[in-house]
Scaffold this motif. Structure first.
Motif, PDB file in Angstrom:
ATOM      1  N   SER A   1     -43.933  -3.953  30.002  1.00 42.32           N
ATOM      2  CA  SER A   1     -44.749  -4.818  28.263  1.00 42.32           C
ATOM      3  C   SER A   1     -45.033  -5.642  29.136  1.00 42.32           C
ATOM      4  CB  SER A   1     -43.442  -4.714  27.921  1.00 42.32           C
ATOM      5  OG  SER A   1     -42.666  -5.834  28.036  1.00 42.32           O
ATOM      6  N   ARG A   2     -44.944  -7.149  29.918  1.00 42.72           N
ATOM      7  CA  ARG A   2     -44.873  -7.664  30.429  1.00 42.72           C
ATOM      8  C   ARG A   2     -47.040  -7.529  31.209  1.00 42.72           C
ATOM      9  NH1 ARG A   2     -45.118 -12.270  27.573  1.00 42.72           N
ATOM     10  NH2 ARG A   2     -47.007 -12.523  29.134  1.00 42.72           N
ATOM     11  N   LEU A   3     -46.403  -6.794  31.844  1.00 42.59           N
ATOM     12  CA  LEU A   3     -47.758  -6.228  32.774  1.00 42.59           C
ATOM     13  C   LEU A   3     -48.546  -5.458  32.401  1.00 42.59           C
ATOM     14  CD1 LEU A   3     -48.805  -5.548  35.786  1.00 42.59           C
ATOM     15  CD2 LEU A   3     -47.314  -3.474  35.827  1.00 42.59           C
ATOM     16  N   THR A   4     -48.232  -4.590  30.853  1.00 43.83           N
ATOM     17  CA  THR A   4     -49.426  -4.365  30.596  1.00 43.83           C
ATOM     18  C   THR A   4     -50.752  -5.326  29.639  1.00 43.83           C
ATOM     19  OG1 THR A   4     -47.863  -2.296  30.385  1.00 43.83           O
ATOM     20  CG2 THR A   4     -49.656  -2.304  28.624  1.00 43.83           C
ATOM     21  N   LEU A   5     -49.537  -6.187  29.207  1.00 45.20           N
ATOM     22  CA  LEU A   5     -50.365  -6.920  28.157  1.00 45.20           C
ATOM     23  C   LEU A   5     -50.905  -7.439  29.546  1.00 45.20           C
ATOM     24  CD1 LEU A   5     -50.100  -8.618  25.407  1.00 45.20           C
ATOM     25  CD2 LEU A   5     -48.636 -10.199  27.027  1.00 45.20           C
ATOM     26  N   GLU A   6     -51.216  -7.812  30.190  1.00 46.02           N
ATOM     27  CA  GLU A   6     -51.570  -9.223  31.483  1.00 46.02           C
ATOM     28  C   GLU A   6     -53.198  -7.998  32.405  1.00 46.02           C
ATOM     29  OE1 GLU A   6     -51.362 -12.234  30.657  1.00 46.02           O
ATOM     30  OE2 GLU A   6     -49.446 -12.733  32.022  1.00 46.02           O
ATOM     31  N   VAL A   7     -52.524  -7.288  31.692  1.00 46.71           N
ATOM     32  CA  VAL A   7     -53.415  -5.741  32.249  1.00 46.71           C
ATOM     33  C   VAL A   7     -54.928  -5.772  31.418  1.00 46.71           C
ATOM     34  CG1 VAL A   7     -54.634  -3.927  32.825  1.00 46.71           C
ATOM     35  CG2 VAL A   7     -52.249  -4.213  33.855  1.00 46.71           C
TER      36      VAL A   7
ATOM     37  N   LEU B   1     -43.038  -9.670  14.156  1.00 46.48           N
ATOM     38  CA  LEU B   1     -41.753 -10.564  15.432  1.00 46.48           C
ATOM     39  C   LEU B   1     -41.330  -9.192  16.559  1.00 46.48           C
ATOM     40  CD1 LEU B   1     -39.529 -11.001  12.423  1.00 46.48           C
ATOM     41  CD2 LEU B   1     -40.634 -12.402  13.387  1.00 46.48           C
ATOM     42  N   ALA B   2     -42.149  -7.700  16.337  1.00 50.42           N
ATOM     43  CA  ALA B   2     -41.472  -6.821  17.410  1.00 50.42           C
ATOM     44  C   ALA B   2     -42.170  -7.370  18.444  1.00 50.42           C
ATOM     45  CB  ALA B   2     -41.334  -5.672  16.870  1.00 50.42           C
ATOM     46  N   ASP B   3     -43.545  -7.265  18.443  1.00 46.84           N
ATOM     47  CA  ASP B   3     -44.564  -8.011  19.396  1.00 46.84           C
ATOM     48  C   ASP B   3     -43.421  -9.283  19.850  1.00 46.84           C
ATOM     49  OD1 ASP B   3     -46.234  -6.219  17.992  1.00 46.84           O
ATOM     50  OD2 ASP B   3     -47.429  -7.687  17.814  1.00 46.84           O
ATOM     51  N   PHE B   4     -42.955  -9.837  19.423  1.00 49.29           N
ATOM     52  CA  PHE B   4     -42.597 -11.127  20.217  1.00 49.29           C
ATOM     53  C   PHE B   4     -41.371 -10.950  21.025  1.00 49.29           C
ATOM     54  CE2 PHE B   4     -39.435 -15.077  19.813  1.00 49.29           C
ATOM     55  CZ  PHE B   4     -40.707 -16.277  20.897  1.00 49.29           C
ATOM     56  N   TYR B   5     -40.506 -10.795  20.140  1.00 48.94           N
ATOM     57  CA  TYR B   5     -38.875 -10.033  20.373  1.00 48.94           C
ATOM     58  C   TYR B   5     -38.899  -9.431  21.301  1.00 48.94           C
ATOM     59  CZ  TYR B   5     -36.929 -13.751  17.403  1.00 48.94           C
ATOM     60  OH  TYR B   5     -36.126 -14.482  16.532  1.00 48.94           O
ATOM     61  N   ASP B   6     -39.988  -8.350  21.305  1.00 48.62           N
ATOM     62  CA  ASP B   6     -39.318  -7.368  22.270  1.00 48.62           C
ATOM     63  C   ASP B   6     -40.734  -7.105  23.443  1.00 48.62           C
ATOM     64  OD1 ASP B   6     -39.113  -4.851  23.678  1.00 48.62           O
ATOM     65  OD2 ASP B   6     -40.340  -3.365  21.463  1.00 48.62           O
ATOM     66  N   ARG B   7     -42.169  -6.655  23.469  1.00 49.10           N
ATOM     67  CA  ARG B   7     -42.734  -6.923  24.157  1.00 49.10           C
ATOM     68  C   ARG B   7     -43.101  -8.277  25.011  1.00 49.10           C
ATOM     69  NH1 ARG B   7     -42.934  -3.056  20.699  1.00 49.10           N
ATOM     70  NH2 ARG B   7     -44.647  -4.481  19.256  1.00 49.10           N
ATOM     71  N   ARG B   8     -42.913  -8.766  24.047  1.00 52.29           N
ATOM     72  CA  ARG B   8     -43.234 -10.299  24.740  1.00 52.29           C
ATOM     73  C   ARG B   8     -42.668 -11.229  25.528  1.00 52.29           C
ATOM     74  NH1 ARG B   8     -47.131  -7.894  22.791  1.00 52.29           N
ATOM     75  NH2 ARG B   8     -48.945  -8.448  21.396  1.00 52.29           N
ATOM     76  N   THR B   9     -41.559 -11.267  24.961  1.00 55.85           N
ATOM     77  CA  THR B   9     -40.036 -11.931  25.579  1.00 55.85           C
ATOM     78  C   THR B   9     -39.142 -11.324  26.103  1.00 55.85           C
ATOM     79  OG1 THR B   9     -39.104 -12.271  23.632  1.00 55.85           O
ATOM     80  CG2 THR B   9     -40.879 -13.796  24.053  1.00 55.85           C
ATOM     81  N   SER B  10     -39.141  -9.800  25.522  1.00 51.90           N
ATOM     82  CA  SER B  10     -37.287  -9.088  26.227  1.00 51.90           C
ATOM     83  C   SER B  10     -36.255  -9.521  25.728  1.00 51.90           C
ATOM     84  CB  SER B  10     -37.739  -8.483  27.436  1.00 51.90           C
ATOM     85  OG  SER B  10     -38.835  -7.822  27.605  1.00 51.90           O
ATOM     86  N   TYR B  11     -36.826 -10.227  24.176  1.00 60.56           N
ATOM     87  CA  TYR B  11     -35.119 -11.252  23.786  1.00 60.56           C
ATOM     88  C   TYR B  11     -34.567  -9.644  23.182  1.00 60.56           C
ATOM     89  CZ  TYR B  11     -36.996 -15.185  24.836  1.00 60.56           C
ATOM     90  OH  TYR B  11     -37.529 -16.882  25.362  1.00 60.56           O
ATOM     91  N   LEU B  12     -35.220  -8.809  22.687  1.00 58.65           N
ATOM     92  CA  LEU B  12     -34.595  -8.314  21.840  1.00 58.65           C
ATOM     93  C   LEU B  12     -33.400  -6.448  23.160  1.00 58.65           C
ATOM     94  CD1 LEU B  12     -34.024  -6.242  19.406  1.00 58.65           C
ATOM     95  CD2 LEU B  12     -36.579  -4.568  20.210  1.00 58.65           C
ATOM     96  N   LEU B  13     -33.968  -6.795  24.244  1.00 56.84           N
ATOM     97  CA  LEU B  13     -32.609  -6.242  25.212  1.00 56.84           C
ATOM     98  C   LEU B  13     -32.891  -6.669  26.063  1.00 56.84           C
ATOM     99  CD1 LEU B  13     -36.620  -3.860  27.084  1.00 56.84           C
ATOM    100  CD2 LEU B  13     -35.198  -3.792  24.686  1.00 56.84           C
ATOM    101  N   PHE B  14     -32.576  -8.053  26.440  1.00 55.04           N
ATOM    102  CA  PHE B  14     -31.572  -9.098  26.630  1.00 55.04           C
ATOM    103  C   PHE B  14     -31.138  -9.985  26.280  1.00 55.04           C
ATOM    104  CE2 PHE B  14     -35.026  -6.565  29.897  1.00 55.04           C
ATOM    105  CZ  PHE B  14     -33.643  -5.982  30.457  1.00 55.04           C
ATOM    106  N   ASP B  15     -31.365 -10.260  25.731  1.00 50.89           N
ATOM    107  CA  ASP B  15     -30.856 -11.300  25.203  1.00 50.89           C
ATOM    108  C   ASP B  15     -30.477 -11.573  22.783  1.00 50.89           C
ATOM    109  OD1 ASP B  15     -29.421 -13.917  24.562  1.00 50.89           O
ATOM    110  OD2 ASP B  15     -31.222 -14.724  25.173  1.00 50.89           O
ATOM    111  N   LEU B  16     -29.884 -10.686  22.931  1.00 50.44           N
ATOM    112  CA  LEU B  16     -29.687 -10.290  21.355  1.00 50.44           C
ATOM    113  C   LEU B  16     -29.456 -11.726  20.487  1.00 50.44           C
ATOM    114  CD1 LEU B  16     -28.417  -6.946  20.794  1.00 50.44           C
ATOM    115  CD2 LEU B  16     -30.703  -7.029  19.848  1.00 50.44           C
ATOM    116  N   ASP B  17     -28.347 -11.416  20.737  1.00 51.83           N
ATOM    117  CA  ASP B  17     -28.094 -13.145  20.228  1.00 51.83           C
ATOM    118  C   ASP B  17     -28.968 -14.223  20.311  1.00 51.83           C
ATOM    119  OD1 ASP B  17     -25.074 -12.453  20.396  1.00 51.83           O
ATOM    120  OD2 ASP B  17     -24.526 -13.502  22.172  1.00 51.83           O
ATOM    121  N   LYS B  18     -29.820 -14.314  20.765  1.00 57.11           N
ATOM    122  CA  LYS B  18     -30.744 -15.195  21.055  1.00 57.11           C
ATOM    123  C   LYS B  18     -31.577 -14.710  20.140  1.00 57.11           C
ATOM    124  CE  LYS B  18     -33.795 -17.862  23.338  1.00 57.11           C
ATOM    125  NZ  LYS B  18     -34.149 -18.980  23.869  1.00 57.11           N
TER     126      LYS B  18
END
Length: 549
Positions: A174-180, A490-507
């Protein structure tokens, strides 16, 4: 360099630019394919616009296996041209985005009753090294059974007979896509997320000359004109095509894949692993404190905008893990997150499911609408090049060549791996007063790359506002992604900008209130909008841990 911004706070001015400019090319779709086309075209000097109905990478481009493949899996199909192309493309992506693409050791175990043996694996990896142009220090090594089990004691000693070790490249898709997309914007493209194409504009000869798009945040319609329109909407390309002409000939068939995430201590593999289970390839990839596993593949005909992981799909992957790592007592209780995605395969009436194409193809209707479908994350530059070459055949003004092989992506301004790793202690020392650990700075650098210092300056500004260090850091990170990365939910931030949704749900759970407050203030949300965003985010958290029957 363009004066255009990539900020959610400048949305109104971006919409005005969309309406006031006549583009040489308008791209529909902000996944890796559409973003890559926009970057290629703007780099050739064309005037480019791009609209995305949701967020950048919100579809397939954020739900892959997060690997920049060199093409090894295409060996069995004798798809040598694909291996050669994406093997060389992998180097370009790596050199242009070192903060997001990095080599990892991949272990390919030989398993009794599967299709590879020592001879065929050696021959296959040797051919792969040659076709993909693998660097000398990254070429494969073959190990016998004893050394294989020493390197990975978790392997099933009853079925594993040896292994091959080679290098793959991991990424944040997702970040690769964003940076492109951001790089295209920095070079002058006009780029807008949350703008849904609703209808085509046509001239007196019924040729497509632009679109009507709806701004999904404020509700108004946007009229955008362009000499050429490219439909790069991924799994949704047929939905766009239907607004132009009835679908005839080839059409999209959707394949669903899932990944599940474990704490690394639950699945403590020593390296990444790519193994066969009854002919299907399964990847096990360590990532920080996590290990993720995938993927399944099944034909999908349900809601493309709300894809759930099914219980039987999780059972399948856990079953694969039990056969590979019998000493581990893994179950659904150990899954800490998951994701599901779909990719478009290309079907045709009269063909069987086995004949579905995984290659990218370009279609053009009699109205001039160009559609590109299929393809792979690694090959996004080549897909873009083929689209521009197709346009060149009917427009003599498009003559320059693709030179994006040497375009550093936003955040990717490093010339070596040593340069990026040395940047981490440099930044930690420069911002020592923020008490950031080396691990925290490292995570930021391998997310934001050469732009990380701008984030740390924001954290510095927030130092007196929030006593809790985690909340201070994440509030500043929210601001950075809104002001510099067009995050609008919020999904933009937690999912596609940072991947916290995928790898750190507690955060996500710990910080949701502060993140929502910060984003609401920045984007001037109403109380109702803020409540709705929090509810949507809680739904996404629940969905990551809910497996439907």
């Amino acid at each position: 360099m363009s004066t255009k911004t990539f900020s959610a706070l400048d949305r109104n001015s971006t919409i005005k630019q969309m309406e006031n400019e006549h583009f040489d090319l308008l791209v529909i779709g902000g996944g890796i394919t559409g973003s890559g086309i926009a970057l290629d075209a703007i780099n050739r000097g064309l005037k480019v616009g791009l609209i995305e109905r949701n967020d950048f990478a919100s579809g397939t481009s954020s739900r892959s296996g997060k690997l920049i493949h060199g093409g090894l899996k295409y060996l069995q199909k004798l798809d040598f041209n694909v291996i050669k192309e994406i093997g060389s493309e992998r180097d370009f992506v790596y050199n242009n985005a070192r903060h997001l693409v990095y080599p990892i050791k991949m272990n390919f175990p030989l398993i009794k009753k599967e299709s590879y043996n020592l001879l065929t694996l050696k021959a296959g990896l040797s051919l792969y090294d040659r076709l993909a142009g693998v660097k000398k220090d990254e070429r494969h090594v073959i190990y016998g059974r004893k050394k294989t089990l020493q390197y990975e004691p978790l392997f099933n000693e009853k079925t594993v007979t040896g292994s091959g070790a080679y290098v793959e490249y991991r990424t944040d898709d997702s970040r690769l896509t964003l940076e492109v997309a951001k790089t295209a914007s920095e070079k002058g493209a006009t780029v807008l997320n949350y703008a849904e194409m609703t209808d085509f504009l046509q001239d007196e000869n019924n040729h497509v000359k632009g679109v009507i798009a709806k701004d999904l945040i404020q509700g108004q319609n946007i009229r955008i004109t362009a000499a050429h329109v490219v439909n790069a909407a991924g799994p949704w390309v047929d939905e766009v095509r239907k607004k132009d002409r009835p679908i005839t000939g080839k059409y999209m068939v959707l394949a669903k894949g899932i990944h599940i995430v474990f704490d690394h201590q639950s699945l403590p593999v020593k390296s990444s692993i790519y193994f066969q289970h009854k002919g299907r390839m399964i990847a096990v990839i360590p990532r920080g404190d996590s290990t993720y596993v995938g993927s399944t593949e099944s034909i999908y005909k349900q809601d493309m905008d709300d894809i759930y992981v099914k219980s039987k799909e999780v059972d399948y992957l856990i079953g694969c893990l039990h056969s590979m790592f019998p000493s581990l007592d893994l179950g659904k209780k150990d899954v800490v997150s998951s994701w599901a995605g779909i990719r478009p395969l290309i079907g045709e009436d009269g063909n069987s499911p086995a004949e579905l194409s995984r290659h990218d193809e370009i279609f053009e209707s009699d109205t001039g609408l160009i559609t590109i479908a299929g393809g792979k994350l690694t090959g996004y530059r080549k897909m873009a090049e083929r689209v521009l070459q197709h346009m060149e055949k009917k427009d003599s003004t498009i003559k320059s060549k693709n030179t994006t092989d040497h375009v550093k992506l936003s955040g990717g301004h490093f010339n070596s791996q040593e340069e990026i790793t040395s940047h981490v202690p440099y930044l930690q020392g420069k911002f020592k007063h923020l008490n950031l650990s080396i691990e925290e700075v490292n995570d930021y650098v391998f997310r934001y790359g050469s732009n990380t210092e701008n984030l740390l300056k924001l954290i510095d500004r927030y130092d007196d506002r929030l006593e809790d260090k985690e909340l201070r850091n994440i509030a500043a990170e929210v601001r950075y992604t809104v002001e510099h990365e067009m995050a609008a939910s919020l999904a933009d931030f937690y999912d596609r900008r940072t991947s916290y949704l995928l790898f750190d749900l507690d955060k996500v759970k710990r910080t949701l209130t502060v993140v929502a407050e910060e984003m609401a203030q920045l984007l001037e949300w109403t109380e109702a909008r803020t409540t709705d965003e929090i509810e949507k985010m809680n739904y996404e958290v629940e969905k990551a841990l809910t497996f439907v029957e």
